[in-house]
Write a protein that holds these residues in place. Structure first.
Motif: not given
Length: 128
Positions: A20-21, A47-53, A91-97, A117-120
């Motif tokens: 997470f970032t 803040s958010r997750t890294h890319w993931h599936s 499905e590769t995705h991210w989610h966060g505030a 990898q992290p979502v920059g």
């Protein structure tokens, strides 16, 4: 059948950082059982997750605040309280505030999670 009242015995909220970032807290509702994990996840602004599936998909149900969810190759979508998201298997995705608000969602993860990898900041900033 198993009834868990409040939270599973021996579980506790924990701050997440490796995948997470920003500042993110997870509160286990149901520890991994038969390949299903259920957590309340609290994201501070930005803040958010890294890319993931997820092996068999993921369900996100927003209970408070607002944020973003994004599938790789698509535009991020806004989320608000009451929204439910189905993320299909693999499905590769991210989610966060959002940048100026918190997000609290119930995350139901099915099967294993494959972290990427992290979502920059530049990638997140371009979408927020």
């Amino acid at each position: 059948m198993r009834i868990i009242r409040g939270r599973a015995p021996g579980s506790a909220s924990e701050q997440r950082s490796a995948t997470f970032t920003g500042t993110v807290w997870a509160d286990p509702v149901l520890p991994t059982t038969d390949g299903v994990t259920v957590n309340n996840v609290f994201f501070t602004p930005g803040s958010r997750t890294h890319w993931h599936s997820h092996e068999h998909g993921q369900i996100l149900h927003v209970t408070a605040g607002s944020g973003l969810v994004c599938t790789r190759g698509e535009e991020p979508q806004p989320l608000g309280a009451g929204d439910t998201v189905w993320v299909p298997a693999g499905e590769t995705h991210w989610h966060g505030a959002g940048p100026d608000t918190y997000l609290l969602h119930l995350a139901i993860s099915l099967g294993t999670t494959d972290w990427h990898q992290p979502v920059g900041d530049d990638e997140y900033g371009a979408t927020a």
